[in-house]
Design an enzyme around this catalytic site. Structure first.
Site, PDB file in Angstrom:
ATOM      1  N   VAL A 121      53.822  45.058  30.234  1.00 42.74           N
ATOM      2  CA  VAL A 121      54.666  45.011  31.598  1.00 42.74           C
ATOM      3  C   VAL A 121      56.093  45.078  31.285  1.00 42.74           C
ATOM      4  O   VAL A 121      56.973  45.154  32.248  1.00 42.74           O
ATOM      5  CB  VAL A 121      54.363  44.035  32.621  1.00 42.74           C
ATOM      6  CG1 VAL A 121      52.681  44.021  33.110  1.00 42.74           C
ATOM      7  CG2 VAL A 121      54.323  42.535  31.846  1.00 42.74           C
TER       8      VAL A 121
ATOM      9  N   LYS B  99      48.177  42.486  22.596  1.00 42.78           N
ATOM     10  CA  LYS B  99      46.658  42.188  22.514  1.00 42.78           C
ATOM     11  C   LYS B  99      45.903  42.648  21.377  1.00 42.78           C
ATOM     12  O   LYS B  99      45.002  42.101  20.807  1.00 42.78           O
ATOM     13  CB  LYS B  99      46.053  42.629  23.860  1.00 42.78           C
ATOM     14  CG  LYS B  99      46.532  41.385  25.201  1.00 42.78           C
ATOM     15  CD  LYS B  99      46.247  41.888  26.325  1.00 42.78           C
ATOM     16  CE  LYS B  99      46.649  40.593  27.463  1.00 42.78           C
ATOM     17  NZ  LYS B  99      46.924  41.431  29.014  1.00 42.78           N
TER      18      LYS B  99
ATOM     19  N   TYR C 281      50.164  32.739  23.541  1.00 43.18           N
ATOM     20  CA  TYR C 281      50.004  33.657  24.200  1.00 43.18           C
ATOM     21  C   TYR C 281      51.454  34.220  24.783  1.00 43.18           C
ATOM     22  O   TYR C 281      51.757  35.519  24.604  1.00 43.18           O
ATOM     23  CB  TYR C 281      48.972  33.497  25.462  1.00 43.18           C
ATOM     24  CG  TYR C 281      48.850  34.869  26.425  1.00 43.18           C
ATOM     25  CD1 TYR C 281      48.268  36.004  25.747  1.00 43.18           C
ATOM     26  CD2 TYR C 281      49.461  34.693  27.780  1.00 43.18           C
ATOM     27  CE1 TYR C 281      48.077  37.099  26.834  1.00 43.18           C
ATOM     28  CE2 TYR C 281      49.301  35.857  28.333  1.00 43.18           C
ATOM     29  CZ  TYR C 281      48.884  36.841  28.015  1.00 43.18           C
ATOM     30  OH  TYR C 281      48.612  38.129  28.779  1.00 43.18           O
TER      31      TYR C 281
ATOM     32  N   TYR D  40      44.225  49.284  31.428  1.00 41.01           N
ATOM     33  CA  TYR D  40      43.311  48.462  32.466  1.00 41.01           C
ATOM     34  C   TYR D  40      42.781  49.381  33.522  1.00 41.01           C
ATOM     35  O   TYR D  40      41.985  50.263  32.719  1.00 41.01           O
ATOM     36  CB  TYR D  40      44.559  47.923  33.119  1.00 41.01           C
ATOM     37  CG  TYR D  40      45.470  46.864  32.178  1.00 41.01           C
ATOM     38  CD1 TYR D  40      44.633  45.826  31.470  1.00 41.01           C
ATOM     39  CD2 TYR D  40      46.612  47.305  31.964  1.00 41.01           C
ATOM     40  CE1 TYR D  40      45.593  44.952  30.610  1.00 41.01           C
ATOM     41  CE2 TYR D  40      47.576  46.223  31.161  1.00 41.01           C
ATOM     42  CZ  TYR D  40      46.747  45.361  30.439  1.00 41.01           C
ATOM     43  OH  TYR D  40      47.605  44.286  29.554  1.00 41.01           O
TER      44      TYR D  40
ATOM     45  N   SER E  89      51.453  42.761  26.836  1.00 42.48           N
ATOM     46  CA  SER E  89      50.167  43.135  26.557  1.00 42.48           C
ATOM     47  C   SER E  89      49.980  43.849  25.385  1.00 42.48           C
ATOM     48  O   SER E  89      48.868  43.865  24.746  1.00 42.48           O
ATOM     49  CB  SER E  89      49.411  43.662  27.854  1.00 42.48           C
ATOM     50  OG  SER E  89      49.442  42.690  28.826  1.00 42.48           O
TER      51      SER E  89
HETATM   52  O1  DON Z   1      50.003  38.139  30.927  1.00 47.12           O
HETATM   53  C1  DON Z   1      51.133  38.412  31.410  1.00 47.12           C
HETATM   54  O2  DON Z   1      51.503  38.020  32.355  1.00 47.12           O
HETATM   55  C2  DON Z   1      52.228  39.086  30.173  1.00 47.12           C
HETATM   56  N1  DON Z   1      52.826  38.148  29.457  1.00 47.12           N
HETATM   57  C3  DON Z   1      51.436  40.300  29.822  1.00 47.12           C
HETATM   58  C4  DON Z   1      50.827  41.144  30.976  1.00 47.12           C
HETATM   59  C5  DON Z   1      50.917  42.730  30.617  1.00 47.12           C
HETATM   60  O3  DON Z   1      51.804  43.162  29.738  1.00 47.12           O
HETATM   61  C6  DON Z   1      50.096  43.492  31.698  1.00 47.12           C
HETATM   62  N2  DON Z   1      50.382  44.877  30.940  1.00 47.12           N
HETATM   63  N3  DON Z   1      50.767  45.796  31.301  1.00 47.12           N
END
Ligand code: DON
Length: 304
Positions: free
Chosen positions: A258, A63, A188, A240, A60
């Site tokens: 993540v 983003k 994405y 978040y 993320s």
């Molecule tokens: O959308 C997802 O599941 C991941 N590629 C990115 C999510 C993410 O990194 C959330 N962050 N803490």
């Protein structure tokens, strides 16, 4: 500074035993949870400690770059119309959307729905081209021409990303996405799988901290109107539903992923990249946050 960073990593190392590796993307569960590294870039130079060189995927943390490129390509009015800026107080992949919540003004660029919708706003004749332009922006801001996608993480995420598929179809149902869902998601998923080190994140953070300038070359890379926009959204939603606590305890715009990375932006002062892959229940790096809390206290980084 290197001494301070080493000291902070040592005193926070026990936190790397807390939390869990992201396992909903199988490839992310394969990393060594003991990795712990930090890089800080200031006008005085680059400072590093621990596993600062360990590679991990942006997830993320990409983003803010999707938002930045959408702003650069389409301008503020278009972006504001597509996706709002209000903090959601929700997990990044929240699913429990009401009709009301699927309105643009309730979607934030730092959660999955907002970021997926913004992938459509990036200019490019094809979705492949849109992604390559995003990768170019990441290379330009980090000053690292070698950035590339971790193909294994990308395929792992593409194969298992059904929650994101569902969110993207929901966006399409509500008229916020018009193109083929798989094409949009491909940008994405690839974007999330860009491999970086803490130094890459710190350098991107420094551009955001410096009103869009590369302070070492004096080159303006991004308009300061857009870095202001991105930093404001990072402050309210970058961590978040942990953003309020983070604002209180660290007090700077930041974005987590993540993969275990966090990029922090200390306006006019520094960019910070940190990596420790075990996450709290909100998807934020446990030891990463602890180290940032200490760094903020020691250097009085809070903007509040
Ligand atoms: O959308 C997802 O599941 C991941 N590629 C990115 C999510 C993410 O990194 C959330 N962050 N803490």
């Amino acid at each position: 500074m290197n001494e301070l960073l080493n000291e902070i990593l040592d005193s926070c190392r026990h936190h790397t035993n807390e939390g869990n590796l992201a396992n909903y993307i199988p490839q992310l569960a394969k990393v060594d949870r003991n990795r712990f590294g930090i890089c800080v870039v200031t006008p005085d130079g680059v400072f590093r400690a621990g596993d600062w060189q360990a590679p991990f995927t942006m997830q993320s943390i990409v983003k803010p770059l999707i938002l930045l490129l959408a702003l650069m390509d389409k301008g503020e009015a278009y972006v504001r119309n597509l996706v709002g800026v209000e903090a959601t107080g929700k997990p990044f992949d929240a699913f429990n959307y009401s009709d009301q919540a699927m309105k643009s003004e309730h979607i934030n660029p730092m959660i999955n729905t907002g970021a997926i919708a913004l992938c459509t706003a990036i200019e490019g004749y094809t979705y492949e081209e849109k992604f390559l332009r995003l990768l170019d922006l990441a290379k330009k801001l980090s000053g690292n021409p070698h950035l590339r996608v971790d193909e294994e993480v990308y395929y792992s995420e593409k194969a298992t990303g059904n929650k994101n598929r569902a969110l993207a179809y929901m966006l399409k149902a509500y008229g916020l996405v018009h193109d083929r869902v798989e094409d949009v998601l491909d940008v994405y998923f690839r974007a999330c799988s860009i491999q970086v080190t803490t130094e890459d994140l710190a350098k991107i953070g420094l551009v955001l901290a410096s009103k869009g300038k590369n302070i070492f070359t004096d080159e303006l890379l991004v308009s300061s109107d857009y870095t202001r926009y991105v930093n404001a959204v990072l402050t309210t939603c970058g961590m978040y539903d942990g953003s309020g606590e983070f604002a209180l305890n660290v007090g700077v715009p930041a974005k987590s992923g993540v993969g275990g990375g966090i990029m922090a932006v200390v306006p006019s002062r520094m960019g910070i990249g940190i990596y420790s892959p075990a996450l709290d229940e909100k998807g934020n790096s446990v030891a990463g946050i602890k180290a940032l809390e200490q760094l903020s206290k020691r250097l009085d980084l809070t903007i509040f």
